[in-house]
Design an enzyme around this catalytic site. Structure first.
Site, PDB file in Angstrom:
ATOM      1  N   SER A 164       0.832  -1.189   0.000  1.00 23.75           N
ATOM      2  CA  SER A 164       0.000   0.000   0.000  1.00 23.75           C
ATOM      3  C   SER A 164       0.877   1.253   0.000  1.00 23.75           C
ATOM      4  O   SER A 164       1.687   1.425  -0.908  1.00 23.75           O
ATOM      5  CB  SER A 164      -0.957  -0.055   1.196  1.00 23.75           C
ATOM      6  OG  SER A 164      -1.981   0.895   1.077  1.00 23.75           O
ATOM      7  N   ASP A 190      -9.726  -3.770  -5.593  1.00 19.76           N
ATOM      8  CA  ASP A 190      -8.982  -2.768  -4.826  1.00 19.76           C
ATOM      9  C   ASP A 190      -9.063  -1.448  -5.576  1.00 19.76           C
ATOM     10  O   ASP A 190      -8.804  -1.408  -6.784  1.00 19.76           O
ATOM     11  CB  ASP A 190      -7.526  -3.226  -4.701  1.00 19.76           C
ATOM     12  CG  ASP A 190      -6.644  -2.292  -3.896  1.00 19.76           C
ATOM     13  OD1 ASP A 190      -7.116  -1.220  -3.475  1.00 19.76           O
ATOM     14  OD2 ASP A 190      -5.471  -2.640  -3.691  1.00 19.76           O
ATOM     15  N   HIS A 236      -8.014  -4.909  -1.198  1.00 21.34           N
ATOM     16  CA  HIS A 236      -6.822  -4.298  -0.608  1.00 21.34           C
ATOM     17  C   HIS A 236      -6.542  -4.919   0.761  1.00 21.34           C
ATOM     18  O   HIS A 236      -7.464  -5.273   1.491  1.00 21.34           O
ATOM     19  CB  HIS A 236      -7.067  -2.793  -0.455  1.00 21.34           C
ATOM     20  CG  HIS A 236      -5.835  -1.994  -0.179  1.00 21.34           C
ATOM     21  ND1 HIS A 236      -4.928  -1.650  -1.154  1.00 21.34           N
ATOM     22  CD2 HIS A 236      -5.365  -1.466   0.972  1.00 21.34           C
ATOM     23  CE1 HIS A 236      -3.955  -0.942  -0.630  1.00 21.34           C
ATOM     24  NE2 HIS A 236      -4.189  -0.818   0.670  1.00 21.34           N
TER      25      HIS A 236
END
Length: 319
Positions: free
Chosen positions: A166, A259, A289
C-alpha cells in the site's frame, strides 16, 4: 450497458470476511484523530494473520532517518548465518498509521519463506511529519543498509531488495527510483498493492469506492493528512508521474482485483515494462486491498506470500 456489480467479483471467502468486518461496526479511521486511528489499527492489524512465526533472529535496532535522527527498525532472519540477502520492508497505512507491530507477522513470513533477512522500518508518519518525511526516511534507511548497515548486521548489502504494501509499496517504488539515481543496484522492488497516481481518479477508485475494505473517504483522509493538493504531482508521492523509469530494479507487482488501487498498479507495471524493466505482475482475483495480511482467513494470502518469496529468492540468486 450497466456495469457489472463489482461485489460479484469477490470470492465467497472474501465476501464473507467483508460481512464479518461490517458487522463488527468499527469506526472508520477517517472518523478518528490520527493518534486514535493508530491505536485501532494496531489492535486489529494481525487478527486475520497466522500467529507470529518463531525465527532464530529477531532484533530491534535503530537506523538513520531522513532528518538525521535514529528511527526504530526490526530485523527478521530465518537463520543466524552471516551474509544473508536482505529486503528493506516499508509498511502500509496511508502514510498516517501503521508501525513495526502491525506488520510483524507478514515480515516474519517473508523472511521464513524467502530464506533472506527482512529489515522493517518504522518511518515517520503524518500529519506530525508530512510529505516527504516518510520518503526521506526510507531513502536514508536504504542507503545505510547498502553501506555500513549491512556489515553491522552481518548481511549481504550487494543482495538488497526493497518492498512494501500500500503506502509502503509507493515508498518502495520511489526508493527504487532513488537507488537508480544514486547508482545503487537493487535485486528487486516488491510492490504490494501500491499507490502510484497523484489523484484517486481511476476507474477502479470509482468501482471499488465503498464496501471493499479501503473506502474512498479513508483514501482522502490519508492523503489530506500526508500531502497538500498542490504537491501531489511530485513523483515522490506519485511515481507514475516520474519522468523516466528506465534502469530501475526488476519489479514484482502484486495487486488485488477488487482494490481501488488496482488500476494504478497495472499502469505502473505497464510503464515499467515500456521502459524495459523486467516485471512480474500478479493480480489476485476476488480479493480486496490488504488481503496479503489475511492469511488466517484467505488461502490467497499464503499463496501470494509464497510467490513473493520465490521472486525474492530468484532475484537474490541472480544478484
Amino acid at each position: 450497458m450497466k456495469d457489472t456489480d463489482p461485489t460479484s467479483l469477490l470470492t465467497p471467502q472474501m465476501a464473507a470476511l467483508l460481512e464479518r468486518i461490517r458487522r463488527a461496526n468499527r469506526p472508520p479511521f477517517s472518523s478518528l484523530p490520527p493518534a486514535e486511528a493508530r491505536i485501532a489499527y494496531t489492535a486489529a492489524a494481525e487478527v486475520l494473520e497466522p500467529p507470529r512465526a518463531p525465527l532464530p533472529r529477531v532484533q530491534d535496532l535503530t537506523v538513520p532517518g531522513g532528518d538525521g535522527a535514529p528511527r526504530p527498525a526490526r530485523l527478521y532472519a530465518p537463520s543466524t548465518d552471516d551474509g544473508l540477502p536482505v529486503l528493506l520492508y516499508l509498511h502500509g497505512g496511508g502514510f498516517t498509521i501503521g508501525n513495526l507491530e502491525t506488520h510483524d507477522s507478514l515480515c516474519r513470513q517473508l523472511a521464513l519463506r524467502s530464506g533472506g533477512a527482512v529489515l522493517a522500518l518504522d518511518y515517520r508518519l503524518a500529519p506530525e511529519h508530512p510529505f516527504p518525511a516518510a520518503v526521506d526516511d526510507s531513502w536514508a534507511a536504504l542507503r545505510w543498509l547498502a553501506g555500513p548497515g549491512a556489515d553491522a548486521l552481518r548481511l549481504d548489502g550487494l543482495r538488497l531488495a526493497v518492498g512494501g504494501d500500500s503506502a509502503g509499496g509507493t515508498l518502495a517504488a520511489v526508493a527504487a527510483l532513488h537507488a537508480r539515481d544514486i547508482g545503487l543496484r537493487l535485486a528487486l522492488q516488491l510492490l504490494i498493492t501500491p499507490g502510484t497516481t497523484a489523484h484517486a481518479d481511476t476507474d477502479s477508485h470509482r468501482r471499488f469506492a465503498h464496501g471493499f475494505l479501503l473506502e474512498a473517504q479513508e483514501v482522502a483522509w490519508f492523503f489530506d493528512h500526508y500531502i497538500p493538493h498542490e504537491q501531489r504531482t511530485d513523483w515522490r508521492f506519485a511515481p507514475l508521474l516520474a519522468d523516466e523509469l528506465a534502469g530501475v530494479a526488476p519489479a514484482f507487482v502484486l495487486l488485488a482485483e477488487c482494490d481501488p488501487l488496482v488500476d494504478e498498479g497495472v499502469a505502473y507495471a505497464d510503464r515499467l515494462r515500456l521502459a524495459g524493466v523486467p516485471v512480474d505482475l500478479d493480480i489476485v482475483r476476488g480479493v480486496t486491498h490488504d488481503f496479503i495480511k489475511m492469511g488466517r482467513a484467505l488461502r490467497e494470502a499464503a499463496t501470494a506470500q509464497r510467490a513473493m518469496a520465490d521472486a525474492l529468492k530468484q532475484a537474490w540468486e541472480m544478484a
